[in-house]
Enzyme design. Structure first.
Site, short mmCIF file in Angstrom:
data_model
loop_
_atom_site.label_atom_id
_atom_site.label_comp_id
_atom_site.label_asym_id
_atom_site.label_seq_id
_atom_site.Cartn_x
_atom_site.Cartn_y
_atom_site.Cartn_z
N HIS A 17 0.84 -1.21 0.00
CA HIS A 17 0.00 0.00 0.00
C HIS A 17 0.87 1.26 0.00
CE1 HIS A 17 -3.17 -2.56 2.33
NE2 HIS A 17 -3.58 -2.46 1.09
N LYS A 41 -17.94 -5.83 7.82
CA LYS A 41 -16.63 -6.49 7.94
C LYS A 41 -15.91 -5.96 9.17
CE LYS A 41 -14.59 -7.29 3.42
NZ LYS A 41 -13.46 -6.71 2.74
N ARG A 90 -2.30 -6.14 -8.28
CA ARG A 90 -1.26 -7.12 -7.98
C ARG A 90 -1.18 -8.20 -9.04
NH1 ARG A 90 -3.43 -7.59 -2.00
NH2 ARG A 90 -5.23 -6.94 -3.22
N SER A 128 -2.99 -7.32 3.24
CA SER A 128 -3.18 -7.16 4.68
C SER A 128 -3.46 -8.52 5.32
CB SER A 128 -4.34 -6.21 4.97
OG SER A 128 -4.06 -4.94 4.45
P1 ADP Z 1 -5.86 -5.90 0.89
O1 ADP Z 1 -6.74 -6.11 2.08
O2 ADP Z 1 -6.11 -6.86 -0.23
O3 ADP Z 1 -4.42 -5.75 1.21
P2 ADP Z 1 -7.13 -3.23 0.45
O4 ADP Z 1 -8.59 -3.36 0.28
O5 ADP Z 1 -6.69 -2.53 1.68
O6 ADP Z 1 -6.30 -4.56 0.25
O7 ADP Z 1 -6.47 -2.56 -0.84
C1 ADP Z 1 -6.60 -1.25 -1.26
C2 ADP Z 1 -5.95 -1.09 -2.62
O8 ADP Z 1 -4.57 -1.40 -2.55
C3 ADP Z 1 -6.49 -1.96 -3.73
O9 ADP Z 1 -6.47 -1.20 -4.92
C4 ADP Z 1 -5.50 -3.09 -3.81
O10 ADP Z 1 -5.48 -3.69 -5.08
C5 ADP Z 1 -4.22 -2.36 -3.52
N1 ADP Z 1 -3.17 -3.20 -2.96
C6 ADP Z 1 -3.27 -4.04 -1.91
N2 ADP Z 1 -2.09 -4.66 -1.67
C7 ADP Z 1 -1.22 -4.20 -2.61
C8 ADP Z 1 0.15 -4.49 -2.93
N3 ADP Z 1 0.84 -5.39 -2.24
N4 ADP Z 1 0.71 -3.82 -3.96
C9 ADP Z 1 -0.02 -2.94 -4.67
N5 ADP Z 1 -1.31 -2.65 -4.46
C10 ADP Z 1 -1.91 -3.26 -3.44
#
Ligand code: ADP
Length: 169
Positions: A17, A41, A90, A128
């Site tokens: 992120h 959630k 990703r 996450s």
């Molecule tokens: P997650 O719970 O899957 O980590 P979120 O809902 O918090 O993800 O993700 C927010 C945004 O960040 C989404 O656009 C997701 O595709 C992107 N994202 C999540 N992890 C990564 C990563 N490792 N690299 C790049 N973008 C990411």
């Protein structure tokens, strides 16, 4: 002023992120990182705690603001005067859902564009959920979440594990 929104759950913010935040921040005048609150959630961290962790890891990026919202993203963007939503991709598996969301957001807010940034190769496996799972097994978290919040994530996981153990006793 070009304002963009980077929405997500950020439960908690990962290095993946943060990489997207840094790369998006140089493309826009103002980047709002928004914790989208989903009442159904229940996460590890409360939305307010996620905001606090995000603020800590982005404190040195002057054009980044952190917020939380339970509004529809299309409405939130309008309210903030943002013309763009930033998403990280990703893998192809992210694409289908994100593309659908981009279409819906444009239907609800015709001026709203979605920009996709490809994940840095060494973060493509990172989410996450993975970070939380590793915390459950007490794997050092510094490679997965920003170093300044690794101890907070581990401590929160220990709290949750402790609560679960008490409940099953
Ligand atoms: P997650 O719970 O899957 O980590 P979120 O809902 O918090 O993800 O993700 C927010 C945004 O960040 C989404 O656009 C997701 O595709 C992107 N994202 C999540 N992890 C990564 C990563 N490792 N690299 C790049 N973008 C990411």
């Amino acid at each position: 002023m070009r304002t963009a929104i980077y929405p997500g759950s950020f439960d908690p913010v990962t290095r993946g992120h943060l990489d997207i935040i840094k790369r998006a921040a140089v493309q826009f005048d103002r980047l709002i990182v928004c914790v989208m609150v989903n009442a159904e959630k229940k996460g590890l961290f409360t939305p307010q705690e996620r905001v606090e962790l995000l603020r800590r890891v982005t404190a040195d990026i002057p054009n980044v603001e952190v917020d939380a919202s339970s509004s529809l993203l299309a409405d939130y963007a309008r309210e903030k005067g943002a013309g763009c939503v930033v998403k990280g991709l990703r893998a192809m598996s992210d694409f289908e859902k994100e593309f659908q969301m981009a279409m819906i957001n444009r239907k609800l807010n015709p001026g709203l564009e979605t920009v996709f940034l490809s994940a840095r190769q060494n973060y493509t496996y990172l989410s996450s959920s993975i970070a939380k799972e590793l915390a459950m097994y007490r794997v050092p978290l510094e490679d997965f979440v920003p170093a300044e919040i690794a101890a907070d994530v581990q401590a929160k996981m220990e709290e949750q594990l402790c609560r679960q153990t008490r409940r099953t006793e």
